[in-house]
Design a protein around this motif. Structure first.
Motif, short mmCIF file in Angstrom:
data_model
loop_
_atom_site.label_atom_id
_atom_site.label_comp_id
_atom_site.label_asym_id
_atom_site.label_seq_id
_atom_site.Cartn_x
_atom_site.Cartn_y
_atom_site.Cartn_z
N GLU A 171 -9.17 -1.97 6.46
CA GLU A 171 -7.73 -2.05 6.24
C GLU A 171 -7.00 -2.31 7.55
OE1 GLU A 171 -8.68 1.58 3.32
OE2 GLU A 171 -9.03 1.26 5.47
N SER A 172 -5.81 -2.85 7.42
CA SER A 172 -4.93 -3.05 8.56
C SER A 172 -3.49 -3.08 8.07
CB SER A 172 -5.27 -4.36 9.29
OG SER A 172 -5.10 -5.47 8.43
N GLY A 173 -2.56 -2.92 9.01
CA GLY A 173 -1.16 -3.07 8.66
C GLY A 173 -0.34 -1.80 8.62
N GLY A 174 -0.97 -0.66 8.81
CA GLY A 174 -0.21 0.58 8.80
C GLY A 174 0.64 0.72 10.05
N GLY A 175 1.46 1.78 10.09
CA GLY A 175 2.27 2.03 11.25
C GLY A 175 3.47 2.88 10.94
N LEU A 176 4.39 2.89 11.89
CA LEU A 176 5.63 3.67 11.77
C LEU A 176 6.76 2.73 11.37
CD1 LEU A 176 7.35 6.23 12.29
CD2 LEU A 176 7.50 5.49 14.68
N VAL A 177 7.52 3.13 10.36
CA VAL A 177 8.62 2.30 9.89
C VAL A 177 9.78 3.22 9.51
CG1 VAL A 177 7.76 2.28 7.51
CG2 VAL A 177 9.25 0.43 8.30
N GLN A 178 10.98 2.72 9.65
CA GLN A 178 12.15 3.51 9.28
C GLN A 178 12.35 3.49 7.77
OE1 GLN A 178 15.50 1.99 11.52
NE2 GLN A 178 14.97 3.22 13.31
N PRO A 179 13.00 4.51 7.23
CA PRO A 179 13.32 4.50 5.79
C PRO A 179 14.08 3.23 5.42
CG PRO A 179 13.73 6.66 6.72
CD PRO A 179 13.41 5.77 7.88
N GLY A 180 13.69 2.64 4.29
CA GLY A 180 14.28 1.39 3.86
C GLY A 180 13.56 0.17 4.36
N GLY A 181 12.62 0.36 5.27
CA GLY A 181 11.88 -0.75 5.83
C GLY A 181 10.71 -1.19 4.98
N SER A 182 9.95 -2.14 5.51
CA SER A 182 8.82 -2.72 4.78
C SER A 182 7.57 -2.75 5.64
CB SER A 182 9.16 -4.16 4.34
OG SER A 182 10.26 -4.18 3.46
N LEU A 183 6.44 -2.69 4.99
CA LEU A 183 5.14 -2.89 5.62
C LEU A 183 4.24 -3.63 4.64
CD1 LEU A 183 4.18 0.54 7.28
CD2 LEU A 183 4.65 -1.60 8.47
N ARG A 184 3.28 -4.35 5.20
CA ARG A 184 2.29 -5.02 4.37
C ARG A 184 0.90 -4.59 4.83
NH1 ARG A 184 0.09 -11.16 4.17
NH2 ARG A 184 -0.19 -11.39 1.93
N LEU A 185 0.18 -3.97 3.92
CA LEU A 185 -1.19 -3.55 4.20
C LEU A 185 -2.17 -4.62 3.71
CD1 LEU A 185 -1.06 0.19 3.06
CD2 LEU A 185 -0.41 -0.80 5.27
N SER A 186 -3.26 -4.75 4.44
CA SER A 186 -4.33 -5.67 4.04
C SER A 186 -5.65 -4.91 4.02
CB SER A 186 -4.44 -6.83 5.03
OG SER A 186 -3.26 -7.57 5.09
N ASP B 95 -18.99 1.33 -5.78
CA ASP B 95 -17.59 1.62 -5.46
C ASP B 95 -17.48 1.83 -3.94
OD1 ASP B 95 -15.35 4.29 -5.74
OD2 ASP B 95 -14.96 2.28 -6.54
N TYR B 96 -16.60 1.06 -3.30
CA TYR B 96 -16.48 1.14 -1.84
C TYR B 96 -15.07 1.55 -1.43
CZ TYR B 96 -20.94 -1.30 -1.66
OH TYR B 96 -22.26 -1.64 -1.79
N TRP B 97 -15.00 2.23 -0.29
CA TRP B 97 -13.73 2.69 0.28
C TRP B 97 -13.57 2.19 1.71
CZ3 TRP B 97 -10.02 5.40 -2.32
CH2 TRP B 97 -10.38 5.97 -3.54
N GLY B 98 -12.32 1.88 2.06
CA GLY B 98 -12.01 1.60 3.44
C GLY B 98 -11.82 2.89 4.21
N GLN B 99 -11.57 2.74 5.51
CA GLN B 99 -11.46 3.92 6.37
C GLN B 99 -10.08 4.55 6.32
OE1 GLN B 99 -11.13 0.85 7.38
NE2 GLN B 99 -9.44 0.82 8.87
N GLY B 100 -9.11 3.83 5.78
CA GLY B 100 -7.76 4.35 5.69
C GLY B 100 -6.88 3.88 6.83
N THR B 101 -5.60 3.73 6.53
CA THR B 101 -4.62 3.36 7.54
C THR B 101 -3.37 4.23 7.35
OG1 THR B 101 -3.42 1.50 8.55
CG2 THR B 101 -3.61 1.46 6.15
N GLN B 102 -2.85 4.72 8.45
CA GLN B 102 -1.73 5.66 8.39
C GLN B 102 -0.41 4.91 8.25
OE1 GLN B 102 -1.70 9.42 8.93
NE2 GLN B 102 0.21 8.88 7.91
N VAL B 103 0.41 5.39 7.32
CA VAL B 103 1.77 4.89 7.17
C VAL B 103 2.72 6.08 7.36
CG1 VAL B 103 3.47 3.94 5.57
CG2 VAL B 103 1.14 3.00 5.63
N ILE B 104 3.64 5.93 8.29
CA ILE B 104 4.63 6.97 8.55
C ILE B 104 6.01 6.38 8.37
CG2 ILE B 104 5.57 8.59 10.25
CD1 ILE B 104 2.81 8.61 11.57
N VAL B 105 6.78 6.98 7.49
CA VAL B 105 8.14 6.53 7.23
C VAL B 105 9.09 7.60 7.76
CG1 VAL B 105 9.81 5.71 5.54
CG2 VAL B 105 7.35 5.35 5.16
#
Length: 119
Positions: free
Chosen positions: A6-21, A107-117
């Motif tokens: 996975e990729s694309g996580g991060g810190l974003v302000q409320p009302g913002g957008s992110l795209r995870l892959s 069934d496979y899982w990714g390692q996870g990506t952190q999203v903080i709003v």
């Protein structure tokens, strides 16, 4: 050896957008359903969105109208477009996929990506 990254996580302000892959790699013959889950601190892991190999989607009520799942079968990749993010969307987001490989269907899982709003 099949992997989901996975990729694309991060810190974003409320009302913002992110795209995870989430990209699947390895000796893959076919991919069935691809999904996104999330787990907030101290809570169970919950299904966020899922898309079948034929394109049928399903969403958790809490994200309907704000999140969109999509996939590029040629790239073995699933995406999660997250708009109008809220602090309660803060979690570790993980992708999951049913994959047919040389090891059979698994069934496979990714390692996870952190999203903080947060502001």
């Amino acid at each position: 050896q099949v992997q989901l990254v996975e990729s694309g996580g991060g810190l974003v302000q409320p009302g913002g957008s992110l795209r995870l892959s989430c990209a699947a790699s390895g000796s893959i013959f076919s991919i069935g359903a691809m999904s996104w889950y999330r787990q907030a601190p101290g809570k169970h892991r919950d299904l966020v969105a899922t898309m079948s190999s034929s394109g049928i989607t399903n969403y958790a009520d809490s994200v309907k109208g704000r999140f969109t799942i999509s996939r590029d079968n040629a790239k073995n990749t699933v995406y999660l477009q997250m708009n109008s993010l809220k602090p309660e969307d803060t979690a570790v987001y993980s992708c999951n996929a049913d994959i047919w490989s040389s090891a059979g269907w698994s069934d496979y899982w990714g390692q996870g990506t952190q999203v903080i709003v947060s502001s």
